[in-house]
Design a protein around this motif. Structure first.
Motif, PDB file in Angstrom:
ATOM      1  N   VAL A  45      17.496  20.042  45.821  1.00 25.14           N
ATOM      2  CA  VAL A  45      18.586  19.480  45.026  1.00 25.14           C
ATOM      3  C   VAL A  45      19.373  18.457  45.840  1.00 25.14           C
ATOM      4  O   VAL A  45      19.901  17.490  45.278  1.00 25.14           O
ATOM      5  N   PHE A  48      18.435  14.943  45.151  1.00 21.85           N
ATOM      6  CA  PHE A  48      18.969  14.365  43.919  1.00 21.85           C
ATOM      7  C   PHE A  48      20.411  13.901  44.118  1.00 21.85           C
ATOM      8  O   PHE A  48      20.796  12.847  43.631  1.00 21.85           O
ATOM      9  N   HIS A  49      21.190  14.676  44.854  1.00 28.65           N
ATOM     10  CA  HIS A  49      22.557  14.249  45.151  1.00 28.65           C
ATOM     11  C   HIS A  49      22.544  12.977  46.005  1.00 28.65           C
ATOM     12  O   HIS A  49      23.378  12.093  45.815  1.00 28.65           O
ATOM     13  N   ARG A  52      22.186   9.558  44.081  1.00 26.11           N
ATOM     14  CA  ARG A  52      23.302   9.091  43.262  1.00 26.11           C
ATOM     15  C   ARG A  52      24.091   8.039  44.039  1.00 26.11           C
ATOM     16  O   ARG A  52      24.339   8.183  45.229  1.00 26.11           O
ATOM     17  N   THR A  69      24.127  15.861  37.357  1.00 20.26           N
ATOM     18  CA  THR A  69      23.107  15.773  38.410  1.00 20.26           C
ATOM     19  C   THR A  69      22.278  17.049  38.450  1.00 20.26           C
ATOM     20  O   THR A  69      21.045  17.004  38.489  1.00 20.26           O
ATOM     21  N   PHE A  73      18.333  17.484  37.604  1.00 19.41           N
ATOM     22  CA  PHE A  73      17.443  18.091  38.590  1.00 19.41           C
ATOM     23  C   PHE A  73      16.609  19.196  37.941  1.00 19.41           C
ATOM     24  O   PHE A  73      15.383  19.234  38.100  1.00 19.41           O
ATOM     25  N   ALA A  76      13.951  17.666  35.807  1.00 19.32           N
ATOM     26  CA  ALA A  76      12.893  17.042  36.605  1.00 19.32           C
ATOM     27  C   ALA A  76      11.921  18.101  37.129  1.00 19.32           C
ATOM     28  O   ALA A  76      10.700  17.914  37.082  1.00 19.32           O
TER      29      ALA A  76
END
Length: 188
Positions: A45, A48-49, A52, A69, A73, A76
């Motif tokens: 995760v 993903f952060h 951004r 977010t 995630f 995805a």
């Protein structure tokens, strides 16, 4: 099969590592990916952060952006698994809605939920040594991350190395019982 016909696929396995910040999930995931048979994707995760953009957000905006977010995630991961990919998820279930969202999205028979933990003093030591996490983050998450209490397997990263934990998980996968933790939680 023509190029227009989609390939028939079965869902991929999701190895779901859940633990607080600094519990060793990422190190474990790297070792696990190295010893599993066949290709897999490590989907943390944190990646993903990191994708951004970083505009200034007001205190009211931040929770909304963070929730979107996390939701993206989850989707995805679900999409990658639905396409037949094996996934190692590196996650923090510190809020109940995150688990509920995953329970709604993932095929429960294809999820192996792994409790990744160690004692709080060790988490705090690791957090300080890392220097890239807010002080007290692991302590804040400590009682919440595992509150649901249902797992397929657990790893204590204070008593076993990431590679030892990876071997434990790999060996468990060969004979994983049913119903899975996700199947049991879906029923309740």
């Amino acid at each position: 099969m023509s190029s227009r016909e989609p390939e028939q696929v079965t869902g991929g396995l999701i190895i779901f590592l859940n633990g607080t910040s600094s519990s060793g999930k990422s190190s474990l995931a790297v070792e696990l990916a190295g010893i599993l048979d066949g290709p897999c994707f490590h989907m943390p995760v944190d990646a993903f952060h990191a994708m951004r953009s970083k505009p200034e957000l007001t205190p009211d905006q931040l929770p909304v952006v963070l929730r979107r977010t996390w939701m993206g995630f989850h989707r995805a991961v679900a999409g990658m698994a639905a396409a037949g990919n094996n996934i190692i998820v590196d996650h923090i279930l510190s809020e109940p809605w995150r688990l509920d969202d995953c329970l709604d999205l993932f095929a429960p028979q294809d999820v192996v939920l792994v409790k990744v933990h160690c004692p709080l003093p060790e988490l705090e030591r690791r957090e300080k040594a890392r220097g890239n996490r807010p002080a007290g983050l692991a302590a804040l998450q400590f009682d919440r991350v595992h509150a649901h209490g249902v797992y397929d397997i657990e790893c204590d990263t204070s008593s076993a190395s990431p590679l030892e934990c990876a071997h434990l998980i790999r060996d468990f996968l060969r004979h994983r019982p049913r119903p899975t933790a996700f199947e049991r939680m879906r029923k309740t």
